[in-house]
Scaffold this active site. Structure first.
Site, PDB file in Angstrom:
ATOM      1  N   ASP A 155       7.521  20.013  -0.687  1.00 40.42           N
ATOM      2  CA  ASP A 155       6.986  20.555   0.551  1.00 40.42           C
ATOM      3  C   ASP A 155       5.667  21.229   0.167  1.00 40.42           C
ATOM      4  O   ASP A 155       5.394  21.485  -1.017  1.00 40.42           O
ATOM      5  CB  ASP A 155       7.964  21.533   1.206  1.00 40.42           C
ATOM      6  CG  ASP A 155       7.629  21.733   2.695  1.00 40.42           C
ATOM      7  OD1 ASP A 155       6.495  21.407   3.104  1.00 40.42           O
ATOM      8  OD2 ASP A 155       8.495  22.214   3.438  1.00 40.42           O
TER       9      ASP A 155
HETATM   10  C1  BGC Z   1       6.336  21.907   6.312  1.00 40.58           C
HETATM   11  C2  BGC Z   1       6.588  20.415   6.195  1.00 40.58           C
HETATM   12  C3  BGC Z   1       5.330  19.670   6.528  1.00 40.58           C
HETATM   13  C4  BGC Z   1       4.221  20.140   5.600  1.00 40.58           C
HETATM   14  C5  BGC Z   1       2.889  19.472   5.863  1.00 40.58           C
HETATM   15  C6  BGC Z   1       5.146  22.333   5.479  1.00 40.58           C
HETATM   16  O1  BGC Z   1       4.850  23.673   5.689  1.00 40.58           O
HETATM   17  O2  BGC Z   1       7.482  22.614   5.908  1.00 40.58           O
HETATM   18  O3  BGC Z   1       7.621  20.025   7.038  1.00 40.58           O
HETATM   19  O4  BGC Z   1       5.531  18.299   6.418  1.00 40.58           O
HETATM   20  O5  BGC Z   1       4.028  21.543   5.770  1.00 40.58           O
HETATM   21  O6  BGC Z   1       2.369  19.899   7.073  1.00 40.58           O
END
Ligand code: BGC
Length: 822
Positions: free
Chosen positions: A240
């Site tokens: 993530d």
């Molecule tokens: C989120 C993800 C997301 C990523 C990119 C993160 O903060 O938890 O679900 O895909 O950001 O935006």
């Protein structure tokens, strides 16, 4: 080599490329260059990958630096969010939506779509529940699988997220989810397992949090032991955004791609790790090989850009209709279109909330609000705004106008719900209540004797202490950009509601199955174990607002003539379902199995199959549902495997978890005798679902509970909000917050428009999320703006190690800090 001839699945080409890459290039290949692109290696013709969010539409950001404005993202269909799609209980909706999003991804050049989210809804307050499917693993797995098949069928890779046990937002960057092995295997992992085995997602995104003491990004047992060795996953694991903790540990754990990347420290770690043997060259090469396969799959796949925008908008509307849940109805709904004296109250009528906030925020090409849909139908009504959605306070003037308008109304349609200031990625709700401005006005209307139909827009359950006084409740959840059309179609009976809840609605958050430990501190004790949602409430006898699986229709259904037979290890159950009313409608038939009451502790019953039957008025049809007898097995911690207990079970055909229509006994003899692997204290504590954290929870968990204290100062792993207890932490907190607050204020100052609302949402998301960031995750996700060695140096200075800190800051990316300093 040109991009067209870039890495393919041909092992010889792959090996050639792996051999040709230097260690530095390999390190580069395994990270992003910015939020949405991975590194290319032009010298070898290796192109970058373009990744983008998210579950209910394509959020293609035009400019990597301006990620959070409406104008900065390319318009795309905003479908209903996952919570709404799951309420339809028809995974085909998820597949169709996935395929449509896949086509839009192709048209926008997206290689990897960062979706779906299949985390289990452990607690109704989790701010991100709108982006997840259910509290039940079978439902989450079925919808996640269909979505991935839909997207990948169009040649676009997916990233199933957030692996695993990421069930809150307030502590997501630093938290540690303590989950016993059985709850993991039976509740938190099965949805991921089903998606991986049945849909082969190209990538999996590991969660920010730690699982049982090890951050998911570094968790070899999770990323290699379970994901690859047991389930056969052969794609790429990405982090993530900013979730990397220890790059050496993460490479060794099986986490290939570090996103958003641009962390010189992490690249240096890989190079140093290979040089000094902490990373075996073969391990690095295997990671690179997997990454090259993903790049090759995207570069060489068949992808035809063909987007029928109008068809996608219709699909979004149809899914919204199919997923809306009629929670209560005294017969007031459906409304006759020509009804006299219809009064509509509530700003959500003209500013419907149709999606959640955070990384999944889509910029739709068009929005149809309920007001638009009413006006298209030339419905006669009087409208009063009543409250302001994006402001917490009451407005006496607006309330007075609403009360006056409602005085002689035959029916008042009250539009309400959660705003993006209350429910979003990045932070959790602190209450299940609706905003004061909405509830105060609603109660005033009820006190004045109005016949009120409540229409809700919210991604999760809300408190409804006045439910018994309402004529009807239609919950649209978050219905996507054409949700207003769906709302009108349902209210006026052009369509018949057929959604049912895929999560339990308790009366308050205090009744939730995990209420005794949610968002208390860094350590999340999943003390309720397997008793999540209805598995808890069934057995505990909780008085609920609405049970799991509940939803009404404008018609009614009868269940009769059940039959159960066993065919080659499969249990097939059937019954006749009759539409006994005067309208066509659809019934979600749920098959639960009542568990053998002896042996190891279990939920009273568990969902094993479901289907949605569409029946004309008066029509009868036999429905058949089936499951494998082995699905009834539980995870035995002593045997480290699944064990089916012999004994007396029952197959239940039900309209909801609290509305069992038919029951047929099922005797299991093909398994083993009942036997609990737990100490007596655990069996005693878990014979019924615990309302407090049992003393024997560590015994169930198999390890002691670490201290969950919040740090006193600023460390790499402390949340900024907690770091305010030190001077340097306060300085850091203020510096970050003054920037995001300034952006929020300037958004508030914009003239009234959709653009303003979206900027308010996005900047508010940052205002609420940033306090929960850790120094480490800020450094890992800043794209080089806050280099890791600077973050580490700041943490050293805060820990009264000024010389080491300054040296770290001055020395650059080779910073010495690698250990956690809490
Ligand atoms: C989120 C993800 C997301 C990523 C990119 C993160 O903060 O938890 O679900 O895909 O950001 O935006």
């Amino acid at each position: 080599m040109t991009p067209e001839s870039a890495p393919v699945s041909d092992p010889a080409t792959l090996d050639g490329l792996v051999d040709a890459l230097t260690v530095d290039e390999k390190a580069l290949l395994l990270e992003g260059v910015d939020s949405w692109n991975t590194n290319a290696i032009p010298r070898l013709g290796i192109p970058p990958l373009f990744v983008t969010d998210g579950p209910h539409g394509v959020r293609k950001v035009r400019d990597a630096s301006g990620a959070f404005g409406l104008a900065d993202t390319v318009p795309s269909t905003a479908f209903p969010t996952s919570a709404t799609v799951a309420n339809s209980w028809d995974p085909e909706n998820s597949r169709r939506m996935g395929a449509a999003i896949g086509r839009e991804s192709v048209a926008r050049g997206v290689d990897v779509l960062l979706a779906p989210g299949v985390n289990i809804k452990r607690n109704p307050l989790c701010g991100r529940n709108f982006e997840y499917f259910s509290e039940d693993p079978l439902v989450s797995g079925a919808f996640g699988t269909a979505f991935v098949q839909g997207v990948q069928g169009e040649g676009v890779a997916t990233s199933v997220k957030h692996f695993a046990a990421n069930s809150n937002e307030d502590f997501r960057f630093v938290g540690d989810s303590l989950v016993d092995e059985r709850a993991l295997r039976e509740i938190y992992l099965p949805a991921f397992e089903r998606v991986v085995k049945d849909a082969q997602p190209a990538t999996v995104m590991c969660a920010y949090n730690a699982l049982n003491g090890t951050f998911c990004s570094d968790n070899r047992e999770l990323l290699t032991g379970i994901l690859r060795d047991e389930w056969g996953f052969d794609g790429v694991v990405m982090t993530d955004w900013g979730a990397t903790h220890d790059r050496i540990a993460s490479i060794n754990a099986g986490c290939e791609l570090d996103m958003p990347g641009q962390v010189a420290h992490n690249r240096a770690q890989i190079v140093a790790g290979v040089a000094d043997g902490r990373i075996a060259p073969a391990t690095l090469d295997e990671a690179v090989r997997r990454m090259l396969k993903l790049v090759g799959r995207s570069a060489n796949g068949t992808r035809t850009p063909s987007v029928d925008e109008a068809a996608h908008a219709e699909l979004a509307r149809d899914i919204a209709i199919d997923g809306a849940v009629l929670l209560a109805n005294d017969g007031t709904l459906p409304l006759a279109a020509g009804r006299a004296s219809l009064v509509v109250v509530g700003e959500m009528f003209e500013k419907m909330r149709f999606q959640g906030a955070g990384s999944s925020l889509i910029n739709p090409p068009s929005v149809v609000t309920p007001k638009d849909a009413f006006d298209r139908r030339r419905i006669a009504y009087r409208y009063a705004q009543g409250y302001r959605t994006l402001e917490a306070g009451r407005d006496p003037q607006l309330e007075k106008v609403a009360m006056d308008a409602a005085r002689d109304a035959e029916t008042v349609l009250f539009f309400a719900g959660l705003s993006d200031l209350e429910e979003s990625e990045g932070f959790d709700r602190s209450t299940m209540a609706l905003g004061t401005a909405q509830t105060a006005l609603l109660e005033e209307l009820l006190d004045a004797g109005a016949n009120v139909v409540l229409v809700l827009f919210a991604g999760a359950p809300v408190e409804l202490p006045f439910a018994d006084r309402l004529a009807a409740i239609l919950d649209m959840y978050l219905p996507g950009m054409h949700g207003g059309e769906a709302t009108a179609a349902l209210l006026f009976g052009e369509a018949n509601p057929s959604g049912k809840l895929t999560e339990t609605w308790t009366r308050t958050a205090a009744d939730a199955s995990s209420a005794a430990d949610f968002d208390d501190d860094r350590i999340s004790r999943y003390y309720e174990s397997i008793y999540v949602g209805y598995r808890f409430h069934d057995k505990a006898g909780t008085t609920l607002q609405f049970p799991f699986g509940h939803g009404l229709s404008y018609t009614s259904f009868a269940y009769s003539d059940p039959a159960v037979q066993m065919v080659d290890g499969r249990v097939e159950a059937s019954a006749i379902i009759t539409n006994t009313g005067e309208r066509a409608g659809a019934e979600v038939v749920q098959l639960y199995v009542r568990n053998n009451p002896h042996g190891v502790f279990k939920a009273d019953k568990e969902l094993r199959a479901f289907t949605k039957m569409r029946l004309d008025a008066g029509e009868s049809r036999r429905v058949t549902l089936s499951f494998q007898i082995d699905d009834l097995a539980h995870w035995d911690v002593a045997q480290q495997g699944w064990v089916l207990e012999n004994g007396d079970y029952a197959v239940l055909l039900a309209a909801s978890a609290s509305d069992i229509r038919l029951s047929v006994p099922l005797v299991v003899t093909s398994g083993s005798p009942s036997r609990s692997p737990y100490p007596a204290a655990v069996d005693a504590a878990y014979a019924v679902p615990p309302r407090a954290i049992p003393d024997s929870f560590p015994d169930l968990l198999g390890r002691p509970i670490p201290a969950g204290r919040r740090s006193r100062g600023l460390t790499l792993e402390s949340r900024l909000i907690d770091a305010r207890r030190s001077v340097i932490g306060t300085i850091m907190y203020r510096a970050v917050m003054s920037q995001v607050t300034r952006d929020y204020r300037s958004a508030l100052a914009l003239p009234d428009s959709l653009e303003r609302d979206t900027r308010v949402k996005n900047t508010h998301f940052l205002v609420r999320m940033m306090p929960f960031q850790s120094l480490r995750s800020m450094a890992m996700s800043s794209g080089g703006v806050l280099p890791f060695h600077v973050a580490a140096g700041i943490a050293d200075i805060a820990a009264f190690q000024p010389i080491r800190g300054l040296r770290s800051i001055l020395r650059g990316s080779g910073a010495s800090i690698e250990t956690e300093r809490e």
